[in-house]
Design a protein around this motif. Structure first.
Motif, PDB file in Angstrom:
ATOM      1  N   THR A   1       0.829  -1.201   0.000  1.00  0.00           N
ATOM      2  CA  THR A   1       0.000   0.000   0.000  1.00  0.00           C
ATOM      3  C   THR A   1       0.865   1.253   0.000  1.00  0.00           C
ATOM      4  OG1 THR A   1      -1.746  -1.163   1.184  1.00  0.00           O
ATOM      5  CG2 THR A   1      -1.807   1.234   1.256  1.00  0.00           C
ATOM      6  N   ARG A   2       1.945   1.254   0.798  1.00  0.00           N
ATOM      7  CA  ARG A   2       2.849   2.407   0.846  1.00  0.00           C
ATOM      8  C   ARG A   2       3.574   2.604  -0.477  1.00  0.00           C
ATOM      9  NH1 ARG A   2       4.015   0.362   6.049  1.00  0.00           N
ATOM     10  NH2 ARG A   2       5.840  -0.693   5.212  1.00  0.00           N
ATOM     11  N   ARG A   3       3.973   1.484  -1.106  1.00  0.00           N
ATOM     12  CA  ARG A   3       4.700   1.572  -2.377  1.00  0.00           C
ATOM     13  C   ARG A   3       3.818   2.086  -3.485  1.00  0.00           C
ATOM     14  NH1 ARG A   3       6.783  -3.676  -1.292  1.00  0.00           N
ATOM     15  NH2 ARG A   3       5.248  -4.513  -2.709  1.00  0.00           N
ATOM     16  N   GLY A   4       2.557   1.666  -3.490  1.00  0.00           N
ATOM     17  CA  GLY A   4       1.667   2.018  -4.585  1.00  0.00           C
ATOM     18  C   GLY A   4       1.987   1.186  -5.812  1.00  0.00           C
ATOM     19  N   SER A   5       1.432   1.566  -6.928  1.00  0.00           N
ATOM     20  CA  SER A   5       1.661   0.816  -8.161  1.00  0.00           C
ATOM     21  C   SER A   5       2.982   1.214  -8.789  1.00  0.00           C
ATOM     22  CB  SER A   5       0.519   1.068  -9.140  1.00  0.00           C
ATOM     23  OG  SER A   5       0.464   2.438  -9.450  1.00  0.00           O
ATOM     24  N   GLY A   6       3.471   0.374  -9.676  1.00  0.00           N
ATOM     25  CA  GLY A   6       4.717   0.655 -10.390  1.00  0.00           C
ATOM     26  C   GLY A   6       5.966   0.455  -9.567  1.00  0.00           C
ATOM     27  N   ALA A   7       5.907  -0.356  -8.533  1.00  0.00           N
ATOM     28  CA  ALA A   7       7.063  -0.562  -7.665  1.00  0.00           C
ATOM     29  C   ALA A   7       7.653  -1.959  -7.849  1.00  0.00           C
ATOM     30  CB  ALA A   7       6.657  -0.341  -6.214  1.00  0.00           C
ATOM     31  N   GLN A   8       7.682  -2.440  -9.075  1.00  0.00           N
ATOM     32  CA  GLN A   8       8.181  -3.784  -9.383  1.00  0.00           C
ATOM     33  C   GLN A   8       9.601  -3.997  -8.865  1.00  0.00           C
ATOM     34  OE1 GLN A   8       6.500  -6.146 -11.409  1.00  0.00           O
ATOM     35  NE2 GLN A   8       8.141  -7.617 -11.612  1.00  0.00           N
ATOM     36  N   ALA A   9      10.472  -3.004  -9.060  1.00  0.00           N
ATOM     37  CA  ALA A   9      11.867  -3.148  -8.631  1.00  0.00           C
ATOM     38  C   ALA A   9      11.952  -3.324  -7.113  1.00  0.00           C
ATOM     39  CB  ALA A   9      12.682  -1.947  -9.078  1.00  0.00           C
ATOM     40  N   ASP A  10      11.122  -2.585  -6.352  1.00  0.00           N
ATOM     41  CA  ASP A  10      11.116  -2.739  -4.905  1.00  0.00           C
ATOM     42  C   ASP A  10      10.676  -4.143  -4.500  1.00  0.00           C
ATOM     43  OD1 ASP A  10      11.922  -0.129  -4.587  1.00  0.00           O
ATOM     44  OD2 ASP A  10       9.925   0.630  -4.077  1.00  0.00           O
ATOM     45  N   ALA A  11       9.635  -4.659  -5.164  1.00  0.00           N
ATOM     46  CA  ALA A  11       9.141  -5.996  -4.838  1.00  0.00           C
ATOM     47  C   ALA A  11      10.191  -7.053  -5.161  1.00  0.00           C
ATOM     48  CB  ALA A  11       7.843  -6.274  -5.592  1.00  0.00           C
ATOM     49  N   GLU A  12      10.867  -6.910  -6.286  1.00  0.00           N
ATOM     50  CA  GLU A  12      11.907  -7.882  -6.627  1.00  0.00           C
ATOM     51  C   GLU A  12      13.052  -7.802  -5.622  1.00  0.00           C
ATOM     52  OE1 GLU A  12      14.235  -9.961 -10.258  1.00  0.00           O
ATOM     53  OE2 GLU A  12      13.241  -8.067 -10.674  1.00  0.00           O
ATOM     54  N   GLY A  13      13.407  -6.594  -5.201  1.00  0.00           N
ATOM     55  CA  GLY A  13      14.439  -6.427  -4.185  1.00  0.00           C
ATOM     56  C   GLY A  13      14.065  -7.109  -2.877  1.00  0.00           C
ATOM     57  N   GLU A  14      12.784  -7.023  -2.504  1.00  0.00           N
ATOM     58  CA  GLU A  14      12.308  -7.681  -1.291  1.00  0.00           C
ATOM     59  C   GLU A  14      12.414  -9.204  -1.426  1.00  0.00           C
ATOM     60  OE1 GLU A  14       8.387  -6.142  -0.820  1.00  0.00           O
ATOM     61  OE2 GLU A  14       9.086  -4.222  -0.043  1.00  0.00           O
ATOM     62  N   VAL A  15      12.080  -9.732  -2.601  1.00  0.00           N
ATOM     63  CA  VAL A  15      12.188 -11.171  -2.838  1.00  0.00           C
ATOM     64  C   VAL A  15      13.643 -11.607  -2.742  1.00  0.00           C
ATOM     65  CG1 VAL A  15      11.960 -12.981  -4.597  1.00  0.00           C
ATOM     66  CG2 VAL A  15      10.069 -11.407  -4.172  1.00  0.00           C
ATOM     67  N   LEU A  16      14.532 -10.859  -3.390  1.00  0.00           N
ATOM     68  CA  LEU A  16      15.957 -11.213  -3.348  1.00  0.00           C
ATOM     69  C   LEU A  16      16.512 -11.112  -1.929  1.00  0.00           C
ATOM     70  CD1 LEU A  16      17.123  -9.526  -6.669  1.00  0.00           C
ATOM     71  CD2 LEU A  16      16.794 -11.977  -6.216  1.00  0.00           C
ATOM     72  N   ALA A  17      16.056 -10.141  -1.163  1.00  0.00           N
ATOM     73  CA  ALA A  17      16.491 -10.019   0.233  1.00  0.00           C
ATOM     74  C   ALA A  17      16.002 -11.212   1.054  1.00  0.00           C
ATOM     75  CB  ALA A  17      15.978  -8.710   0.837  1.00  0.00           C
ATOM     76  N   LYS A  18      14.766 -11.653   0.813  1.00  0.00           N
ATOM     77  CA  LYS A  18      14.226 -12.815   1.528  1.00  0.00           C
ATOM     78  C   LYS A  18      15.010 -14.070   1.158  1.00  0.00           C
ATOM     79  CE  LYS A  18      11.055 -12.930   3.903  1.00  0.00           C
ATOM     80  NZ  LYS A  18      10.910 -12.878   5.358  1.00  0.00           N
ATOM     81  N   ILE A  19      15.366 -14.200  -0.120  1.00  0.00           N
ATOM     82  CA  ILE A  19      16.171 -15.348  -0.563  1.00  0.00           C
ATOM     83  C   ILE A  19      17.534 -15.332   0.130  1.00  0.00           C
ATOM     84  CG2 ILE A  19      17.408 -16.311  -2.548  1.00  0.00           C
ATOM     85  CD1 ILE A  19      14.918 -15.526  -4.247  1.00  0.00           C
ATOM     86  N   ALA A  20      18.123 -14.151   0.258  1.00  0.00           N
ATOM     87  CA  ALA A  20      19.435 -14.024   0.905  1.00  0.00           C
ATOM     88  C   ALA A  20      19.387 -14.426   2.377  1.00  0.00           C
ATOM     89  CB  ALA A  20      19.952 -12.596   0.755  1.00  0.00           C
ATOM     90  N   GLU A  21      18.237 -14.309   3.019  1.00  0.00           N
ATOM     91  CA  GLU A  21      18.073 -14.678   4.428  1.00  0.00           C
ATOM     92  C   GLU A  21      17.940 -16.179   4.635  1.00  0.00           C
ATOM     93  OE1 GLU A  21      14.583 -12.738   5.867  1.00  0.00           O
ATOM     94  OE2 GLU A  21      15.387 -10.726   5.567  1.00  0.00           O
ATOM     95  N   MET A  22      17.651 -16.916   3.574  1.00  0.00           N
ATOM     96  CA  MET A  22      17.382 -18.353   3.697  1.00  0.00           C
ATOM     97  C   MET A  22      18.641 -19.134   4.046  1.00  0.00           C
ATOM     98  SD  MET A  22      14.934 -19.125   0.460  1.00  0.00           S
ATOM     99  CE  MET A  22      13.254 -18.548   0.390  1.00  0.00           C
ATOM    100  N   ALA A  23      18.423 -20.309   4.614  1.00  0.00           N
ATOM    101  CA  ALA A  23      19.527 -21.245   4.852  1.00  0.00           C
ATOM    102  C   ALA A  23      20.160 -21.560   3.503  1.00  0.00           C
ATOM    103  CB  ALA A  23      19.001 -22.507   5.514  1.00  0.00           C
ATOM    104  N   GLU A  24      21.417 -21.991   3.532  1.00  0.00           N
ATOM    105  CA  GLU A  24      22.185 -22.177   2.300  1.00  0.00           C
ATOM    106  C   GLU A  24      21.469 -23.047   1.257  1.00  0.00           C
ATOM    107  OE1 GLU A  24      26.543 -23.797   0.873  1.00  0.00           O
ATOM    108  OE2 GLU A  24      26.231 -23.296   2.978  1.00  0.00           O
TER     109      GLU A  24
END
Length: 123
Positions: free
Chosen positions: A12-35
């Motif tokens: 909701t805060r990001r609004g529309s057109g924030a694809q890069a932010d969402a992908e960054g969040e996914v990549l950050a979550k992946i980086a947090e995962m066990a090896e």
């Protein structure tokens, strides 16, 4: 559920057109995962982005997911997060996997070693 509530507030805060932010969040979550889960998630992310560039990466209940028009098509459940034996690659209704009277909606990829990855034709 708390993670999902945080995701909805962030969207909701990001609004529309924030694809890069969402992908960054996914990549950050992946980086947090066990090896093991992280390596699998990185390969699935690369595969989905190459094979289905129209799907938008996003977080869904704290999991990396890929959506079409806001509806989740596929997602990866981390073995570590869910305290299970293996990670699970799952598919939502938008995947339209219907085939006959019964069809799989989730898979448990045991490992995705570099040799197998290359043999299947991926970089």
């Amino acid at each position: 559920m708390r993670e999902r509530a945080r995701e909805l507030k962030a969207a909701t805060r990001r609004g529309s057109g924030a694809q890069a932010d969402a992908e960054g969040e996914v990549l950050a979550k992946i980086a947090e995962m066990a090896e093991a889960d992280g390596a699998l998630a990185e390969r699935i992310h690369a595969l989905v982005r190459a094979a289905a560039p129209g799907l938008a990466p996003r977080l869904w209940y704290g999991m990396s997911a890929y959506a079409d028009k806001g509806e989740v098509v596929c997602f990866l459940q981390s073995a570590q997060k869910f305290e299970s034996r293996y990670a699970t690659l799952g598919f939502g209704d938008q995947a339209h996997l219907d085939d006959g009277a019964m069809w799989p909606t989730a898979f448990a990829p045991g490992s995705w070693e570099a040799e197998v990855w290359r043999r299947e034709g991926h970089p």
